[in-house]
Design a protein around this motif. Structure first.
Motif, PDB file in Angstrom:
ATOM      1  N   THR A   1       0.976  -1.161   0.105  1.00 32.41           N
ATOM      2  CA  THR A   1      -0.068   0.018  -0.033  1.00 32.41           C
ATOM      3  C   THR A   1       0.940   1.281  -0.065  1.00 32.41           C
ATOM      4  O   THR A   1       1.922   1.465   0.652  1.00 32.41           O
ATOM      5  N   GLY A   2       0.645   2.053  -1.022  1.00 34.38           N
ATOM      6  CA  GLY A   2       1.390   3.441  -1.100  1.00 34.38           C
ATOM      7  C   GLY A   2       2.706   3.275  -1.899  1.00 34.38           C
ATOM      8  O   GLY A   2       3.270   4.250  -2.121  1.00 34.38           O
ATOM      9  N   ALA A   3       2.912   2.063  -2.377  1.00 37.37           N
ATOM     10  CA  ALA A   3       4.328   1.893  -2.948  1.00 37.37           C
ATOM     11  C   ALA A   3       4.189   2.498  -4.627  1.00 37.37           C
ATOM     12  O   ALA A   3       2.942   2.386  -5.165  1.00 37.37           O
ATOM     13  N   ASP A   4       5.181   3.066  -5.123  1.00 40.69           N
ATOM     14  CA  ASP A   4       5.328   3.598  -6.480  1.00 40.69           C
ATOM     15  C   ASP A   4       5.865   2.091  -7.320  1.00 40.69           C
ATOM     16  O   ASP A   4       5.229   2.116  -8.735  1.00 40.69           O
ATOM     17  N   ALA A   5       6.516   1.493  -6.854  1.00 40.81           N
ATOM     18  CA  ALA A   5       7.016   0.367  -7.351  1.00 40.81           C
ATOM     19  C   ALA A   5       7.081  -0.842  -6.191  1.00 40.81           C
ATOM     20  O   ALA A   5       7.512  -0.579  -5.231  1.00 40.81           O
ATOM     21  N   VAL A   6       7.161  -2.193  -6.902  1.00 41.43           N
ATOM     22  CA  VAL A   6       7.705  -3.098  -6.116  1.00 41.43           C
ATOM     23  C   VAL A   6       8.481  -4.148  -6.651  1.00 41.43           C
ATOM     24  O   VAL A   6       8.389  -4.314  -7.987  1.00 41.43           O
ATOM     25  N   TYR A   7       9.359  -4.840  -6.103  1.00 44.63           N
ATOM     26  CA  TYR A   7      10.112  -5.957  -6.441  1.00 44.63           C
ATOM     27  C   TYR A   7       9.853  -7.369  -6.001  1.00 44.63           C
ATOM     28  O   TYR A   7       9.752  -7.296  -4.948  1.00 44.63           O
ATOM     29  N   CYS A   8       9.488  -8.218  -6.735  1.00 47.33           N
ATOM     30  CA  CYS A   8       8.809  -9.623  -6.421  1.00 47.33           C
ATOM     31  C   CYS A   8       9.664 -10.612  -6.793  1.00 47.33           C
ATOM     32  O   CYS A   8      10.043 -10.736  -7.834  1.00 47.33           O
ATOM     33  N   MET A   9       9.970 -11.449  -5.462  1.00 50.60           N
ATOM     34  CA  MET A   9      10.984 -12.614  -5.973  1.00 50.60           C
ATOM     35  C   MET A   9      10.170 -13.674  -5.131  1.00 50.60           C
ATOM     36  O   MET A   9       9.669 -13.549  -4.342  1.00 50.60           O
ATOM     37  N   ASN A  10      10.538 -14.956  -5.845  1.00 48.39           N
ATOM     38  CA  ASN A  10       9.834 -16.013  -5.401  1.00 48.39           C
ATOM     39  C   ASN A  10      10.773 -17.222  -5.067  1.00 48.39           C
ATOM     40  O   ASN A  10      11.008 -17.970  -5.969  1.00 48.39           O
ATOM     41  N   PRO A  11      10.998 -17.515  -4.004  1.00 48.98           N
ATOM     42  CA  PRO A  11      11.976 -18.512  -3.529  1.00 48.98           C
ATOM     43  C   PRO A  11      11.176 -20.013  -3.762  1.00 48.98           C
ATOM     44  O   PRO A  11      10.171 -20.110  -3.270  1.00 48.98           O
ATOM     45  N   LEU A  12      11.923 -20.897  -4.233  1.00 48.99           N
ATOM     46  CA  LEU A  12      11.690 -22.373  -4.468  1.00 48.99           C
ATOM     47  C   LEU A  12      11.841 -22.994  -3.224  1.00 48.99           C
ATOM     48  O   LEU A  12      13.164 -22.956  -2.765  1.00 48.99           O
ATOM     49  N   ASP A  13      10.902 -23.651  -2.446  1.00 46.25           N
ATOM     50  CA  ASP A  13      11.245 -24.500  -1.388  1.00 46.25           C
ATOM     51  C   ASP A  13      11.682 -25.933  -1.927  1.00 46.25           C
ATOM     52  O   ASP A  13      10.585 -26.523  -2.525  1.00 46.25           O
ATOM     53  N   PHE A  14      12.657 -26.222  -1.617  1.00 47.01           N
ATOM     54  CA  PHE A  14      13.495 -27.507  -2.208  1.00 47.01           C
ATOM     55  C   PHE A  14      12.840 -28.676  -1.517  1.00 47.01           C
ATOM     56  O   PHE A  14      12.891 -29.928  -2.092  1.00 47.01           O
ATOM     57  N   THR A  15      12.049 -28.629  -0.387  1.00 46.15           N
ATOM     58  CA  THR A  15      11.492 -29.570   0.303  1.00 46.15           C
ATOM     59  C   THR A  15       9.810 -29.832   0.019  1.00 46.15           C
ATOM     60  O   THR A  15       9.436 -30.677   0.759  1.00 46.15           O
ATOM     61  N   SER A  16       9.389 -28.819  -0.704  1.00 38.23           N
ATOM     62  CA  SER A  16       7.946 -28.955  -0.721  1.00 38.23           C
ATOM     63  C   SER A  16       7.726 -30.046  -1.795  1.00 38.23           C
ATOM     64  O   SER A  16       8.211 -30.116  -2.651  1.00 38.23           O
ATOM     65  N   ARG A  17       6.534 -30.524  -1.440  1.00 38.43           N
ATOM     66  CA  ARG A  17       5.720 -31.661  -2.285  1.00 38.43           C
ATOM     67  C   ARG A  17       4.900 -31.111  -3.321  1.00 38.43           C
ATOM     68  O   ARG A  17       4.180 -31.739  -3.828  1.00 38.43           O
ATOM     69  N   ASP A  18       4.653 -29.843  -3.014  1.00 35.23           N
ATOM     70  CA  ASP A  18       3.770 -28.883  -3.697  1.00 35.23           C
ATOM     71  C   ASP A  18       4.184 -27.758  -4.810  1.00 35.23           C
ATOM     72  O   ASP A  18       4.471 -26.874  -4.239  1.00 35.23           O
ATOM     73  N   VAL A  19       4.806 -28.077  -5.896  1.00 35.88           N
ATOM     74  CA  VAL A  19       5.522 -27.047  -6.699  1.00 35.88           C
ATOM     75  C   VAL A  19       4.459 -26.126  -6.840  1.00 35.88           C
ATOM     76  O   VAL A  19       4.826 -24.865  -7.594  1.00 35.88           O
ATOM     77  N   SER A  20       3.238 -26.195  -6.952  1.00 34.52           N
ATOM     78  CA  SER A  20       2.160 -25.053  -7.410  1.00 34.52           C
ATOM     79  C   SER A  20       2.273 -24.148  -6.431  1.00 34.52           C
ATOM     80  O   SER A  20       1.667 -22.953  -6.414  1.00 34.52           O
ATOM     81  N   THR A  21       2.846 -24.356  -5.204  1.00 34.24           N
ATOM     82  CA  THR A  21       3.034 -23.119  -4.061  1.00 34.24           C
ATOM     83  C   THR A  21       3.793 -21.897  -4.929  1.00 34.24           C
ATOM     84  O   THR A  21       3.552 -20.710  -4.389  1.00 34.24           O
ATOM     85  N   TRP A  22       4.686 -22.346  -5.791  1.00 34.44           N
ATOM     86  CA  TRP A  22       5.341 -21.369  -6.571  1.00 34.44           C
ATOM     87  C   TRP A  22       4.621 -20.536  -7.195  1.00 34.44           C
ATOM     88  O   TRP A  22       4.733 -19.221  -7.328  1.00 34.44           O
ATOM     89  N   ASP A  23       3.581 -21.152  -7.811  1.00 35.34           N
ATOM     90  CA  ASP A  23       2.611 -20.576  -8.588  1.00 35.34           C
ATOM     91  C   ASP A  23       1.632 -19.652  -7.737  1.00 35.34           C
ATOM     92  O   ASP A  23       1.198 -18.590  -8.221  1.00 35.34           O
ATOM     93  N   ARG A  24       1.336 -20.190  -6.490  1.00 32.94           N
ATOM     94  CA  ARG A  24       0.157 -19.333  -5.822  1.00 32.94           C
ATOM     95  C   ARG A  24       0.807 -18.244  -5.264  1.00 32.94           C
ATOM     96  O   ARG A  24       0.275 -17.079  -5.116  1.00 32.94           O
ATOM     97  N   ASN A  25       2.220 -18.115  -5.033  1.00 31.26           N
ATOM     98  CA  ASN A  25       2.880 -16.953  -4.754  1.00 31.26           C
ATOM     99  C   ASN A  25       2.888 -16.011  -5.587  1.00 31.26           C
ATOM    100  O   ASN A  25       2.591 -14.751  -5.217  1.00 31.26           O
ATOM    101  N   MET A  26       2.828 -15.956  -6.752  1.00 31.48           N
ATOM    102  CA  MET A  26       2.563 -15.222  -7.924  1.00 31.48           C
ATOM    103  C   MET A  26       1.317 -14.728  -8.055  1.00 31.48           C
ATOM    104  O   MET A  26       0.874 -13.466  -8.075  1.00 31.48           O
ATOM    105  N   ASP A  27       0.494 -15.597  -7.587  1.00 31.44           N
ATOM    106  CA  ASP A  27      -1.248 -15.104  -7.525  1.00 31.44           C
ATOM    107  C   ASP A  27      -1.233 -13.981  -6.305  1.00 31.44           C
ATOM    108  O   ASP A  27      -2.016 -13.054  -6.434  1.00 31.44           O
ATOM    109  N   ARG A  28      -0.507 -14.297  -5.305  1.00 35.38           N
ATOM    110  CA  ARG A  28      -0.568 -13.418  -4.028  1.00 35.38           C
ATOM    111  C   ARG A  28       0.023 -11.997  -4.566  1.00 35.38           C
ATOM    112  O   ARG A  28      -0.528 -10.946  -4.315  1.00 35.38           O
TER     113      ARG A  28
END
Length: 287
Positions: free
Chosen positions: A63-90
């Protein structure tokens, strides 16, 4: 500008914060670790303590930002790679809810080629926003994860290697490229920017690393994908993430990663692999 960064004090976000603060921007840095609050403040930035997996926190932070930088770390132990996609949805949700007009998103030089996840496609849902996908090649720092393989096997093994050309990159050069994008005039819509520090075959890269650590003639050999997947799983990587990593590496071996890269070839960054190799060798012999 008011700029919100993700990535805490990581290899990219720390130098990026330093650059932007020095340029006079008002920087907020998101971290999940409250213990890093003092260090962030000492850099001249404002800490925001929370997780990118929390949609309400992300909206508040943006809120109030002019610009944002978004990175999305990959959890190497996760059994659900779609979490990577869901972070982008967020991220997309938070940008839309807060009206942010400029976003720089770290993806990767094969992000547009993946089938199991499609991180860049999520941002097509945004209207009236300027989005740059920053696509770096493999990080120099990935060699840290190969220490035991190099030491005990005397070689590097993956499902790409040999004469495959790789656009290796230093995190500092990625930070510089992101800062340039955040400062540059931007048109509404989506675009991609590749980032690379040095273009080398895997054989050339292995030679540089091998000479630095005292293993002249270090080889980087190519193995079948299934064999690499099994090896990753044996080290504790989940089968799902191991499959994603093998898919990424296959695109580097079959030449698809290089096709669009060559069409949009960037100016190379300042830090070369030999520069990194000296630091790597000191670390390698101490650990």
């Amino acid at each position: 500008m008011k700029i919100v960064l993700t990535g805490s004090l990581g290899n990219i976000s720390k130098p990026l914060t330093e650059i932007l603060v020095k340029e006079g921007h008002q920087v907020t840095l998101i971290t999940t670790d409250a213990n890093k609050q003092a260090a962030i403040q000492a850099m001249g930035a404002q800490p925001a303590i929370g997780s990118i997996t929390d949609p309400s926190f992300l909206v508040k932070a943006f809120t109030g930002a002019d610009a944002v930088y978004c990175m999305n770390p990959l959890d190497f132990t996760s059994r659900d790679v779609s979490t990577w996609d869901r972070n982008m949805d967020r991220y997309v949700h938070a940008i839309r809810e807060t009206g942010v007009k400029r976003a720089v998103v770290l993806t990767g030089w094969i992000a547009h080629l993946l089938h199991s996840v499609q991180p860049e496609k999520k941002f097509e849902a945004l209207n009236g926003v300027s989005v740059t996908f920053v696509r770096p090649g493999p990080f120099y720092s990935n060699f840290y994860h190969l220490k035991d393989m190099i030491r005990h096997q005397g070689m590097i093994m993956s499902n790409y290697g040999g004469e495959d050309m790789v656009a290796f990159v230093a995190p500092e050069d990625i930070a510089a490229a992101i800062a340039e994008e955040l400062n540059a005039p931007a048109a509404v819509g989506l675009k991609a920017r590749y980032v690379a520090s040095e273009e080398l075959t895997c054989t050339q890269a292995a030679q540089i690393i091998g000479e630095a650590v005292g293993i002249p003639g270090l080889q980087w050999i190519t193995l079948p994908g299934e064999q690499v997947k099994q090896g990753l799983e044996a080290t504790g990587v989940s089968p799902e993430v191991a499959g994603l990593l093998v898919e990424m590496q296959e695109n580097m071996h079959n030449g698809k990663a290089q096709e669009d890269y060559y069409l949009n070839r960037p100016a190379l960054g300042k830090r070369k692999l030999k520069d990194f190799a000296r630091e790597y060798a000191a670390w390698y012999h101490q650990n």
